[in-house]
Scaffold this motif. Structure first.
Motif, PDB file in Angstrom:
ATOM      1  N   GLU A 391     -16.026  49.655 -23.401  1.00  0.00           N
ATOM      2  CA  GLU A 391     -16.010  50.684 -22.436  1.00  0.00           C
ATOM      3  C   GLU A 391     -14.476  51.144 -22.711  1.00  0.00           C
ATOM      4  O   GLU A 391     -14.021  52.166 -22.392  1.00  0.00           O
ATOM      5  N   MET A 392     -13.805  50.002 -22.774  1.00  0.00           N
ATOM      6  CA  MET A 392     -12.211  50.153 -22.862  1.00  0.00           C
ATOM      7  C   MET A 392     -11.863  50.915 -23.874  1.00  0.00           C
ATOM      8  O   MET A 392     -11.104  52.011 -23.745  1.00  0.00           O
ATOM      9  N   LEU A 393     -12.375  50.937 -25.047  1.00  0.00           N
ATOM     10  CA  LEU A 393     -12.029  51.997 -26.169  1.00  0.00           C
ATOM     11  C   LEU A 393     -12.490  53.281 -25.839  1.00  0.00           C
ATOM     12  O   LEU A 393     -11.691  54.144 -26.045  1.00  0.00           O
ATOM     13  N   ARG A 394     -13.631  53.368 -25.215  1.00  0.00           N
ATOM     14  CA  ARG A 394     -14.160  54.870 -24.822  1.00  0.00           C
ATOM     15  C   ARG A 394     -13.427  55.338 -23.836  1.00  0.00           C
ATOM     16  O   ARG A 394     -13.178  56.820 -23.709  1.00  0.00           O
ATOM     17  N   ASN A 395     -12.822  54.630 -22.899  1.00  0.00           N
ATOM     18  CA  ASN A 395     -11.791  55.196 -21.933  1.00  0.00           C
ATOM     19  C   ASN A 395     -10.209  55.496 -22.512  1.00  0.00           C
ATOM     20  O   ASN A 395      -9.267  55.810 -21.622  1.00  0.00           O
ATOM     21  N   GLY A 396     -10.135  55.474 -24.039  1.00  0.00           N
ATOM     22  CA  GLY A 396      -8.893  55.981 -24.392  1.00  0.00           C
ATOM     23  C   GLY A 396      -7.821  54.838 -24.588  1.00  0.00           C
ATOM     24  O   GLY A 396      -6.941  55.282 -25.204  1.00  0.00           O
ATOM     25  N   PHE A 397      -8.184  53.806 -24.308  1.00  0.00           N
ATOM     26  CA  PHE A 397      -7.523  52.394 -24.988  1.00  0.00           C
ATOM     27  C   PHE A 397      -7.839  51.825 -26.135  1.00  0.00           C
ATOM     28  O   PHE A 397      -8.677  51.424 -26.524  1.00  0.00           O
ATOM     29  N   GLY A 398      -6.924  52.261 -27.413  1.00  0.00           N
ATOM     30  CA  GLY A 398      -7.101  52.004 -28.570  1.00  0.00           C
ATOM     31  C   GLY A 398      -7.095  50.375 -28.824  1.00  0.00           C
ATOM     32  O   GLY A 398      -6.362  49.544 -27.962  1.00  0.00           O
ATOM     33  N   GLU A 399      -7.565  50.102 -29.953  1.00  0.00           N
ATOM     34  CA  GLU A 399      -7.625  48.617 -30.465  1.00  0.00           C
ATOM     35  C   GLU A 399      -6.011  48.327 -30.749  1.00  0.00           C
ATOM     36  O   GLU A 399      -5.479  49.003 -31.694  1.00  0.00           O
ATOM     37  N   THR A 400      -5.580  47.171 -30.123  1.00  0.00           N
ATOM     38  CA  THR A 400      -4.222  46.843 -30.252  1.00  0.00           C
ATOM     39  C   THR A 400      -4.102  45.353 -30.596  1.00  0.00           C
ATOM     40  O   THR A 400      -5.074  44.732 -30.439  1.00  0.00           O
ATOM     41  N   THR A 401      -3.113  44.838 -30.936  1.00  0.00           N
ATOM     42  CA  THR A 401      -2.903  43.453 -31.206  1.00  0.00           C
ATOM     43  C   THR A 401      -3.110  42.558 -30.099  1.00  0.00           C
ATOM     44  O   THR A 401      -3.897  41.612 -29.987  1.00  0.00           O
ATOM     45  N   VAL A 402      -2.878  43.204 -28.736  1.00  0.00           N
ATOM     46  CA  VAL A 402      -3.114  42.419 -27.393  1.00  0.00           C
ATOM     47  C   VAL A 402      -4.753  42.388 -27.234  1.00  0.00           C
ATOM     48  O   VAL A 402      -5.414  41.407 -27.007  1.00  0.00           O
ATOM     49  N   SER A 403      -5.323  43.469 -27.456  1.00  0.00           N
ATOM     50  CA  SER A 403      -6.957  43.626 -27.170  1.00  0.00           C
ATOM     51  C   SER A 403      -7.612  42.687 -28.146  1.00  0.00           C
ATOM     52  O   SER A 403      -8.466  42.109 -27.702  1.00  0.00           O
ATOM     53  N   CYS A 404      -7.194  42.814 -29.544  1.00  0.00           N
ATOM     54  CA  CYS A 404      -7.776  41.976 -30.586  1.00  0.00           C
ATOM     55  C   CYS A 404      -7.568  40.308 -30.138  1.00  0.00           C
ATOM     56  O   CYS A 404      -8.634  39.528 -30.429  1.00  0.00           O
ATOM     57  N   ASN A 405      -6.425  40.176 -29.857  1.00  0.00           N
ATOM     58  CA  ASN A 405      -5.952  38.581 -29.616  1.00  0.00           C
ATOM     59  C   ASN A 405      -6.632  38.132 -28.231  1.00  0.00           C
ATOM     60  O   ASN A 405      -7.139  36.952 -28.291  1.00  0.00           O
ATOM     61  N   THR A 406      -7.189  39.035 -27.247  1.00  0.00           N
ATOM     62  CA  THR A 406      -8.150  38.724 -26.235  1.00  0.00           C
ATOM     63  C   THR A 406      -9.595  38.103 -26.653  1.00  0.00           C
ATOM     64  O   THR A 406      -9.855  37.255 -26.348  1.00  0.00           O
ATOM     65  N   MET A 407      -9.938  39.252 -27.567  1.00  0.00           N
ATOM     66  CA  MET A 407     -11.332  38.680 -28.350  1.00  0.00           C
ATOM     67  C   MET A 407     -11.405  37.476 -29.068  1.00  0.00           C
ATOM     68  O   MET A 407     -12.169  36.741 -29.047  1.00  0.00           O
ATOM     69  N   ILE A 408     -10.045  37.427 -30.114  1.00  0.00           N
ATOM     70  CA  ILE A 408      -9.949  36.259 -30.695  1.00  0.00           C
ATOM     71  C   ILE A 408     -10.001  34.946 -30.042  1.00  0.00           C
ATOM     72  O   ILE A 408     -10.649  33.685 -30.214  1.00  0.00           O
ATOM     73  N   THR A 409      -8.999  34.889 -28.928  1.00  0.00           N
ATOM     74  CA  THR A 409      -8.918  33.745 -28.040  1.00  0.00           C
ATOM     75  C   THR A 409     -10.115  33.230 -27.444  1.00  0.00           C
ATOM     76  O   THR A 409     -10.370  32.225 -27.144  1.00  0.00           O
ATOM     77  N   GLY A 410     -10.640  34.585 -26.839  1.00  0.00           N
ATOM     78  CA  GLY A 410     -11.940  34.181 -26.095  1.00  0.00           C
ATOM     79  C   GLY A 410     -13.235  33.557 -26.869  1.00  0.00           C
ATOM     80  O   GLY A 410     -13.596  32.722 -26.476  1.00  0.00           O
ATOM     81  N   PHE A 411     -13.573  34.218 -28.228  1.00  0.00           N
ATOM     82  CA  PHE A 411     -14.404  33.418 -28.903  1.00  0.00           C
ATOM     83  C   PHE A 411     -13.716  31.999 -29.353  1.00  0.00           C
ATOM     84  O   PHE A 411     -14.697  31.204 -29.503  1.00  0.00           O
TER      85      PHE A 411
END
Length: 500
Positions: A391-411
């Motif tokens: 949903e975040m990507l569909r709303n115009g927020f591209g994948e960034t280091t911060v967003s990828c880090n969020t997924m990585i640290t969460g996993f």
């Protein structure tokens, strides 16, 4: 004794008083015909002045409306003496009656044209008049260029104003140079100019220079106005002496002086950063008692400070009280509070605020999304986290280091380092660069799952890229030291830990 404290004693011994003997800046205008050195009758001088006024109106209109106004002036008025100093001054007076940036630039263009086209030697009065007009219009860079090209010496009062304008426009180093020259010439800069210099030092974060100049200024004059007090409190807060700033505020208030909304907010922010909420609360109540309603930004600082210092309950109480008193929290305040609630584990309350924010027409930003995604992953709700990420990507927020880090640290925190590694590999495919947070999270994640070889491989990659391993990363590696592993892996691990 701190630098700030030495000032407090002086302030009590020499109560702040208003300087009524402010320097008056002489108005530079065209000399009256009756005082002219001309031997012609006054009526002729008046007639000439009237003629110049009408001509100045015509020339101003041409400059404003014609693209090639220089050619028009030469062709339409071949016999007129544009280089007459009296005409130029009349032109300046007319154009600067409406003191706008565009009008003063017309004057500057006309001046440059005169200098390049005619044998025009500007007199000091005209130069001062044009320089003053540039300062009035806050055309600071143009004033600096004018001064550099003409190399004339402005009147002291104009130089004083020039210093103030330079500092207010961010040209602090240049302002300090002119300020020093002004003092060396025997002129004492006015209090507003001194304050502008001090404020400029704070803007460029030169605290040592601030205190040095303040000491010199204090020796030259005992005048301390509210603007100076504001500068001093800000300097104390910037230097980590928030308590000293609060002491100065108390002394000022006892004298019946109110330093203004910004000072209270600055002190509140300072105490929030060091976690002193007793003093923060005192200042907040004092602020309200002096009829200053705290802004939404002030409350945002309080909420953010409380959350950072693990006082999310108090922050949530302030947040709810804020809404009850009619304030409208913005997206930043909502996001700060949502983050605090997620950190505390109050995910239900965080989701409630998430939907409340959207109901009020505020779209979540990238940080808000990342906060909620991370919270879902910590709870093991991988599907919901992925849906929200999409949903975040569909709303115009591209994948960034911060967003990828969020997924990585969460996993990684949930024990899914392999899934985190898939996100990591995808980063290079989409052109997103990993940072130290990325690598540290992965190393810790693999060590947590006893996948030491992968962890060591990523650790070496982190070091090769010149990034710094965190203390938690070394602790994670130390924790797996006693596990069964191949000799080569054990040797690599021992080498890493010995160097650490």
């Amino acid at each position: 004794m701190s630098r700030g404290q030495s000032y407090f004693i002086t302030l009590i011994r020499n109560p702040s008083r208003q300087n009524n003997n402010t320097t008056q800046i002489r108005t530079l205008t065209l000399d009256s015909p009756s005082r002219s050195s001309s031997t012609e009758p006054n009526s002729d001088a008046h007639q000439a002045l009237t003629s110049y006024t009408e001509m100045a109106k015509t020339v101003t209109t041409i400059i404003r409306e014609r693209h090639r106004w220089q050619q028009t002036l030469v062709s339409d008025f071949p016999s007129f003496n544009f280089a007459d100093p009296l005409f130029f001054r009349q032109m300046l007076t007319l154009q600067n009656n409406n003191n706008t940036n565009s009008n003063v630039m017309f004057s500057l263009w006309f001046f440059r044209w005169l200098c390049s086209t005619f044998d025009y030697k500007p007199d000091p009065v005209s130069l001062n008049l044009l320089f003053g007009a540039l300062l009035d219009a806050k055309a600071v860079k143009a004033a600096k260029s004018f001064l550099d090209t003409t190399r004339f010496s402005p009147e002291a009062t104009l130089l004083d104003r020039y210093v103030k304008c330079l500092c207010e426009d961010g040209l602090v180093e240049e302002g300090i140079k002119v300020y020093t020259l002004l003092k060396e010439s025997g002129t004492v800069p006015t209090v507003p100019t001194c304050n502008a210099v001090l404020l400029g030092c704070l803007k460029v974060k030169k605290l040592d220079l601030f205190w040095e100049l303040h000491k010199e200024m204090k020796e030259e004059t005992e005048v301390v106005d509210l603007e100076r007090i504001q500068c001093l409190i800000q300097a104390l807060c910037d230097g980590g002496e928030v308590s000293e700033g609060y002491e100065l505020l108390k002394k000022v208030l006892k004298q019946g002086l109110d330093p203004g909304h910004a000072v209270y907010s600055r002190l509140i922010s300072g105490f929030c950063k060091i976690g002193n909420y007793a003093c923060m609360s005192e200042i907040l109540h004092t602020m309200i008692a002096w009829n200053h309603s705290p802004s939404i930004y002030t409350y945002q600082e309080i909420i953010k400070g409380l959350c950072k210092n693990q006082k999310q309950r108090e922050a949530f109480s302030v947040f709810n009280s804020l809404k009850e008193r009619g304030y409208a929290p913005d997206r930043v305040v909502y996001t700060t509070m949502i983050h605090g609630l997620c950190e505390m584990g109050w995910f239900g309350s965080a989701r409630k605020l998430w939907f409340e924010m959207m109901e009020k027409g505020m779209r979540p930003n990238e940080f808000t999304y990342n906060v909620m995604i991370h919270a879902h992953l910590k709870r093991g709700e991988v599907v919901l986290a992925r849906e929200l990420y999409g949903e975040m990507l569909r709303n115009g927020f591209g994948e960034t280091t911060v967003s990828c880090n969020t997924m990585i640290t969460g996993f990684c925190s949930y024990g899914r380092a392999d899934q985190a590694f898939e996100v990591f590999k995808k980063m290079s495919d989409i052109g997103v660069k990993p940072d130290a947070i990325t690598y540290n999270a992965l190393v810790q994640g693999f060590c947590k799952e006893n996948k030491v070889e992968k962890g060591i491989s990523l650790f070496k990659e982190l070091k090769a890229l010149g990034m710094k391993p965190s203390d938690r990363t070394y602790a994670a590696l130390q924790k797996v030291r006693n596990l069964k592993m191949s000799e080569s892996v054990a040797a690599s691990l021992n080498e890493i830990l010995e160097v650490a």
